[in-house]
Each structure stands twice: as C-alpha cells, then as structure tokens.
Design a protein around this motif. Sequence first.
Motif, short mmCIF file in Angstrom:
data_model
loop_
_atom_site.label_atom_id
_atom_site.label_comp_id
_atom_site.label_asym_id
_atom_site.label_seq_id
_atom_site.Cartn_x
_atom_site.Cartn_y
_atom_site.Cartn_z
N ASP A 1 -8.88 -0.76 4.43
CA ASP A 1 -7.75 -1.29 3.67
C ASP A 1 -6.40 -0.80 4.17
OD1 ASP A 1 -9.43 -2.76 1.98
OD2 ASP A 1 -9.78 -1.01 0.71
N ARG A 2 -6.40 -0.05 5.25
CA ARG A 2 -5.15 0.46 5.81
C ARG A 2 -4.52 -0.65 6.67
NH1 ARG A 2 -4.93 6.12 9.13
NH2 ARG A 2 -2.67 6.37 9.17
N PRO A 3 -3.21 -0.88 6.55
CA PRO A 3 -2.57 -1.88 7.40
C PRO A 3 -2.68 -1.51 8.88
CG PRO A 3 -1.14 -1.23 5.58
CD PRO A 3 -2.29 -0.26 5.60
N ILE A 4 -3.15 -2.47 9.68
CA ILE A 4 -3.37 -2.24 11.11
C ILE A 4 -2.69 -3.36 11.90
CG2 ILE A 4 -5.08 -2.07 12.96
CD1 ILE A 4 -7.08 -1.06 10.84
N ALA A 5 -1.87 -2.98 12.86
CA ALA A 5 -1.27 -3.92 13.81
C ALA A 5 -1.90 -3.63 15.17
CB ALA A 5 0.24 -3.76 13.86
N CYS A 6 -2.59 -4.61 15.73
CA CYS A 6 -3.28 -4.43 17.01
C CYS A 6 -2.33 -4.76 18.16
CB CYS A 6 -4.51 -5.34 17.07
SG CYS A 6 -5.74 -4.95 15.81
N LEU A 7 -2.36 -3.92 19.19
CA LEU A 7 -1.43 -4.02 20.32
C LEU A 7 -2.19 -3.88 21.63
CD1 LEU A 7 1.66 -3.85 21.24
CD2 LEU A 7 1.31 -1.38 21.25
N CYS A 8 -1.84 -4.72 22.60
CA CYS A 8 -2.38 -4.58 23.97
C CYS A 8 -1.24 -4.88 24.95
CB CYS A 8 -3.61 -5.46 24.18
SG CYS A 8 -3.27 -7.23 24.20
N HIS A 9 -1.57 -5.36 26.14
CA HIS A 9 -0.55 -5.62 27.15
C HIS A 9 0.26 -6.88 26.82
CE1 HIS A 9 0.45 -6.15 31.72
NE2 HIS A 9 1.49 -5.74 31.02
N HIS A 10 -0.43 -8.00 26.58
CA HIS A 10 0.26 -9.27 26.30
C HIS A 10 -0.16 -9.91 24.98
CE1 HIS A 10 2.47 -9.70 30.06
NE2 HIS A 10 1.41 -9.27 30.69
N GLY A 11 -1.22 -9.43 24.35
CA GLY A 11 -1.63 -9.96 23.05
C GLY A 11 -3.00 -10.58 22.99
N ALA A 12 -3.66 -10.80 24.12
CA ALA A 12 -4.99 -11.45 24.10
C ALA A 12 -6.08 -10.49 23.63
CB ALA A 12 -5.32 -12.01 25.48
N ARG A 13 -6.14 -9.30 24.22
CA ARG A 13 -7.16 -8.34 23.80
C ARG A 13 -6.97 -7.93 22.35
NH1 ARG A 13 -6.58 -3.92 28.40
NH2 ARG A 13 -4.55 -4.91 28.51
N SER A 14 -5.73 -7.69 21.97
CA SER A 14 -5.46 -7.27 20.59
C SER A 14 -5.83 -8.37 19.60
CB SER A 14 -4.01 -6.84 20.42
OG SER A 14 -3.12 -7.86 20.82
N ALA A 15 -5.67 -9.64 19.98
CA ALA A 15 -6.07 -10.75 19.11
C ALA A 15 -7.58 -10.73 18.90
CB ALA A 15 -5.63 -12.09 19.69
N GLN A 16 -8.32 -10.46 19.97
CA GLN A 16 -9.78 -10.38 19.86
C GLN A 16 -10.20 -9.22 18.95
OE1 GLN A 16 -11.61 -10.32 23.74
NE2 GLN A 16 -10.45 -12.11 24.42
N ALA B 1 0.85 -1.20 0.00
CA ALA B 1 0.00 0.00 0.00
C ALA B 1 0.89 1.24 0.00
CB ALA B 1 -0.93 -0.02 1.21
N PRO B 2 1.52 1.54 -1.14
CA PRO B 2 2.43 2.69 -1.20
C PRO B 2 1.73 3.99 -0.80
CG PRO B 2 2.55 1.39 -3.22
CD PRO B 2 1.40 0.87 -2.42
N GLY B 3 2.44 4.78 0.01
CA GLY B 3 1.91 6.07 0.42
C GLY B 3 0.91 6.02 1.56
N VAL B 4 0.56 4.83 2.01
CA VAL B 4 -0.40 4.68 3.11
C VAL B 4 0.39 4.45 4.40
CG1 VAL B 4 -2.30 3.30 4.02
CG2 VAL B 4 -2.15 3.73 1.56
N VAL B 5 0.11 5.25 5.40
CA VAL B 5 0.80 5.11 6.69
C VAL B 5 0.09 4.03 7.51
CG1 VAL B 5 1.47 6.27 8.82
CG2 VAL B 5 1.51 7.52 6.65
N PRO B 6 0.79 2.96 7.88
CA PRO B 6 0.17 1.91 8.70
C PRO B 6 -0.22 2.43 10.08
CG PRO B 6 2.22 1.14 7.72
CD PRO B 6 2.15 2.62 7.50
N VAL B 7 -1.10 1.69 10.73
CA VAL B 7 -1.60 2.04 12.06
C VAL B 7 -1.19 0.97 13.06
CG1 VAL B 7 -3.70 2.27 13.47
CG2 VAL B 7 -3.60 3.30 11.19
N VAL B 8 -0.71 1.40 14.21
CA VAL B 8 -0.62 0.52 15.37
C VAL B 8 -1.80 0.93 16.25
CG1 VAL B 8 0.66 -0.12 17.44
CG2 VAL B 8 1.85 0.09 15.24
#
Length: 115
Positions: A66-81, A20-27
Amino acid sequence: MQVIQPAQLDTWLQQAATEAPGVVPVVLDVREPWEMQTASVKAEGFELVAMPMRSVPARYLELERDRPIACLCHHGARSAQVAHFLMQNGFTAVVNVHGGIHAWSQQRDPSVPVY
C-alpha cells in the motif's frame, strides 16, 4: 497504469502524502547497478530503492503493497513492465515515470548525467 512525467513528481508526492499521511513514497529504480553508478537521482521527499528489474520477481515482497511507488528506469519501458507486475501482484499505488532518468535529467535535475 498511471503514468507521470518526472516534472510531475512533486504533484505525485503531494497526492501520496494526502492519500497516505506519514508514509514516505518510494521511487523504485529498476535499472542495473552500473546504470545507477552512471546516473542516479537524489532522494528528496521519497525513499530511493534500487531493485534491478531481473530481481523484482524474487524481491518484490520487500516492498509494502500500500506504499506509493513510482517505478523508474532509463527511458520508461522496464519500469512500465515492473509497475504492471506489481499491480498484478496486489500493489495499489503504483505509477510509472515516463521517460525514465533520461527525462528526469531534462525535466527535474540537469546535474543527472544522460547516458
């Protein structure tokens, strides 16, 4: 659902830039506000968006599907949900950051407090 380690974030960011050139990913940090005040990541090469998990069903349309999104939480369980929820709702480029901010501190930035 794709899972990445914090140490793999740079590779994921490069891949996102290619796909996705030119698109800023999201954390997408889905922790509670007090957790973000305790420990937070520096937005380098991505936009950091805070959206506590409980607010995601009401707010997820604020995100671009369509924007790249990486989900983040404390250990990974909430972000996986949350990642699973987003994918069920038509988001196409979602990953979960396994180990969360705890692993981020160990693998990417030791200045991030562990709690």
